[in-house]
Motif scaffolding. Structure first.
Motif, PDB file in Angstrom:
ATOM      1  N   PRO A  20       0.809  -1.227   0.000  1.00 43.42           N
ATOM      2  CA  PRO A  20       0.000   0.000   0.000  1.00 43.42           C
ATOM      3  C   PRO A  20       0.844   1.279   0.000  1.00 43.42           C
ATOM      4  N   SER A  21       1.997   1.252   0.636  1.00 43.23           N
ATOM      5  CA  SER A  21       2.841   2.455   0.695  1.00 43.23           C
ATOM      6  C   SER A  21       4.264   2.074   1.063  1.00 43.23           C
ATOM      7  N   ASN A  22       5.129   3.038   0.984  1.00 47.31           N
ATOM      8  CA  ASN A  22       6.531   2.845   1.344  1.00 47.31           C
ATOM      9  C   ASN A  22       6.713   3.328   2.778  1.00 47.31           C
ATOM     10  N   PRO A  23       6.925   2.420   3.729  1.00 44.86           N
ATOM     11  CA  PRO A  23       7.072   2.847   5.120  1.00 44.86           C
ATOM     12  C   PRO A  23       8.349   3.664   5.356  1.00 44.86           C
ATOM     13  N   ALA A  24       9.330   3.549   4.497  1.00 46.24           N
ATOM     14  CA  ALA A  24      10.582   4.281   4.667  1.00 46.24           C
ATOM     15  C   ALA A  24      10.429   5.764   4.346  1.00 46.24           C
ATOM     16  N   ARG A  25       9.298   6.153   3.730  1.00 45.57           N
ATOM     17  CA  ARG A  25       9.117   7.563   3.389  1.00 45.57           C
ATOM     18  C   ARG A  25       9.025   8.431   4.633  1.00 45.57           C
ATOM     19  N   LEU A  26       8.707   7.828   5.766  1.00 47.12           N
ATOM     20  CA  LEU A  26       8.600   8.574   7.013  1.00 47.12           C
ATOM     21  C   LEU A  26       9.941   8.742   7.718  1.00 47.12           C
ATOM     22  N   VAL A  27      10.937   7.999   7.274  1.00 45.43           N
ATOM     23  CA  VAL A  27      12.267   8.092   7.885  1.00 45.43           C
ATOM     24  C   VAL A  27      12.993   9.295   7.308  1.00 45.43           C
ATOM     25  N   ARG A  28      13.504  10.119   8.188  1.00 43.09           N
ATOM     26  CA  ARG A  28      14.213  11.320   7.756  1.00 43.09           C
ATOM     27  C   ARG A  28      15.604  10.955   7.252  1.00 43.09           C
ATOM     28  N   GLN A  29      15.949  11.433   6.067  1.00 48.50           N
ATOM     29  CA  GLN A  29      17.258  11.124   5.502  1.00 48.50           C
ATOM     30  C   GLN A  29      18.304  12.061   6.078  1.00 48.50           C
ATOM     31  N   ARG A  30      19.467  11.495   6.347  1.00 49.21           N
ATOM     32  CA  ARG A  30      20.579  12.297   6.840  1.00 49.21           C
ATOM     33  C   ARG A  30      21.392  12.821   5.669  1.00 49.21           C
ATOM     34  N   LYS A  31      21.847  14.027   5.787  1.00 52.78           N
ATOM     35  CA  LYS A  31      22.677  14.613   4.740  1.00 52.78           C
ATOM     36  C   LYS A  31      24.088  14.062   4.866  1.00 52.78           C
ATOM     37  N   GLU A  32      24.634  13.641   3.736  1.00 51.11           N
ATOM     38  CA  GLU A  32      25.993  13.105   3.732  1.00 51.11           C
ATOM     39  C   GLU A  32      26.996  14.227   3.587  1.00 51.11           C
ATOM     40  N   GLU A  33      28.075  14.115   4.308  1.00 47.73           N
ATOM     41  CA  GLU A  33      29.173  15.069   4.184  1.00 47.73           C
ATOM     42  C   GLU A  33      30.172  14.475   3.196  1.00 47.73           C
ATOM     43  N   ASN A  34      30.114  14.918   1.958  1.00 46.48           N
ATOM     44  CA  ASN A  34      31.008  14.353   0.952  1.00 46.48           C
ATOM     45  C   ASN A  34      31.936  15.400   0.351  1.00 46.48           C
ATOM     46  N   GLY A  35      32.022  16.546   0.972  1.00 49.39           N
ATOM     47  CA  GLY A  35      32.886  17.600   0.450  1.00 49.39           C
ATOM     48  C   GLY A  35      34.341  17.383   0.827  1.00 49.39           C
ATOM     49  N   ARG A  36      35.222  17.981   0.035  1.00 47.59           N
ATOM     50  CA  ARG A  36      36.650  17.932   0.342  1.00 47.59           C
ATOM     51  C   ARG A  36      37.119  19.362   0.491  1.00 47.59           C
ATOM     52  N   ILE A  37      37.982  19.553   1.426  1.00 46.81           N
ATOM     53  CA  ILE A  37      38.591  20.871   1.564  1.00 46.81           C
ATOM     54  C   ILE A  37      40.089  20.666   1.579  1.00 46.81           C
ATOM     55  N   ARG A  38      40.743  21.306   0.664  1.00 48.67           N
ATOM     56  CA  ARG A  38      42.199  21.197   0.576  1.00 48.67           C
ATOM     57  C   ARG A  38      42.712  22.501   0.018  1.00 48.67           C
ATOM     58  N   PHE A  39      43.509  23.199   0.784  1.00 45.99           N
ATOM     59  CA  PHE A  39      44.092  24.452   0.339  1.00 45.99           C
ATOM     60  C   PHE A  39      45.546  24.216  -0.018  1.00 45.99           C
ATOM     61  N   LEU A  40      46.020  24.963  -0.982  1.00 41.13           N
ATOM     62  CA  LEU A  40      47.442  24.946  -1.282  1.00 41.13           C
ATOM     63  C   LEU A  40      48.122  25.986  -0.413  1.00 41.13           C
ATOM     64  N   PHE A  41      49.169  25.589   0.258  1.00 41.44           N
ATOM     65  CA  PHE A  41      49.995  26.556   0.962  1.00 41.44           C
ATOM     66  C   PHE A  41      50.800  27.305  -0.093  1.00 41.44           C
ATOM     67  N   PRO A  42      51.219  28.538   0.184  1.00 41.88           N
ATOM     68  CA  PRO A  42      52.001  29.296  -0.812  1.00 41.88           C
ATOM     69  C   PRO A  42      53.222  28.530  -1.320  1.00 41.88           C
ATOM     70  N   GLU A  43      53.888  27.805  -0.429  1.00 38.03           N
ATOM     71  CA  GLU A  43      55.062  27.017  -0.852  1.00 38.03           C
ATOM     72  C   GLU A  43      54.646  25.916  -1.812  1.00 38.03           C
ATOM     73  N   GLU A  44      53.501  25.265  -1.531  1.00 39.04           N
ATOM     74  CA  GLU A  44      53.012  24.203  -2.401  1.00 39.04           C
ATOM     75  C   GLU A  44      52.621  24.761  -3.767  1.00 39.04           C
ATOM     76  N   GLU A  45      52.004  25.939  -3.766  1.00 38.79           N
ATOM     77  CA  GLU A  45      51.627  26.546  -5.044  1.00 38.79           C
ATOM     78  C   GLU A  45      52.867  26.806  -5.888  1.00 38.79           C
ATOM     79  N   GLN A  46      53.927  27.304  -5.266  1.00 40.99           N
ATOM     80  CA  GLN A  46      55.159  27.577  -6.007  1.00 40.99           C
ATOM     81  C   GLN A  46      55.777  26.283  -6.534  1.00 40.99           C
TER      82      GLN A  46
END
Length: 173
Positions: A20-46
């Protein structure tokens, strides 16, 4: 089991009158953290610049534009000359990741990179060209090798918006 197949199974079951229905529709989905953060240091950029100059010097302008505009990789490699306005110091991204038009200001380093690319311009509308004059679609064939050889693993041109923000914060602009 991943959510996609489960959702499909319930949807097909509902369409066929088996459930009759999807019982999982009532379950709240969690947001996934899939981002990457990586900065170049000035020495690395050079170090990265030196590696690119030694291995594939013709691609340094791509790095300059990525680091100085914060364009996403797809935005950068789809860039056409009609979206570049050097006089107004602005790039227009007709359709950004969220589907809207975006205007990107250009600093002196980005203008310099674009002017050097203009000198290589042929009859194609694209800004970035391969050595045979066709559209360049990705930096993968040269960037991964250059960044790996100089110890800047984990940094990708896709992370240049974060790098640009970090540069601005560091310089106090």
């Amino acid at each position: 089991m991943r959510d996609g197949p489960r959702i499909l199974a319930y949807r097909l079951g509902m369409q066929n009158g088996k459930v009759p229905s999807n019982p999982a529709r009532l379950v709240r989905q969690r947001k996934e953290e899939n981002g990457r953060i990586r900065f170049l240091f000035p020495e690395e950029e050079q170090i990265l610049r030196t590696a690119i100059q030694n291995a594939c010097f013709q691609h340094e302008t791509e790095l300059d534009l990525a680091l100085n505009t914060g364009l996403r990789r797809s935005e950068q490699y789809k860039l056409t000359w009609d979206c570049v306005d050097v006089d107004r110091r602005q790039l227009t991204v007709p359709r950004s990741k969220n589907g809207e038009t975006r205007h990107v200001p250009l600093n002196d380093a980005a203008i310099c990179a674009l002017r050097s690319l203009q000198a290589l311009k042929n009859d194609t509308p694209y800004v970035f060209l391969a050595s045979d004059g066709t559209r360049l679609c990705s930096p993968r064939f040269w960037f991964d090798a250059a960044s790996g050889s100089c110890g800047a693993e984990g940094f990708h041109l896709a992370l240049s918006p974060a790098h640009l923000c970090q540069q601005v914060c560091d310089e106090g602009r």
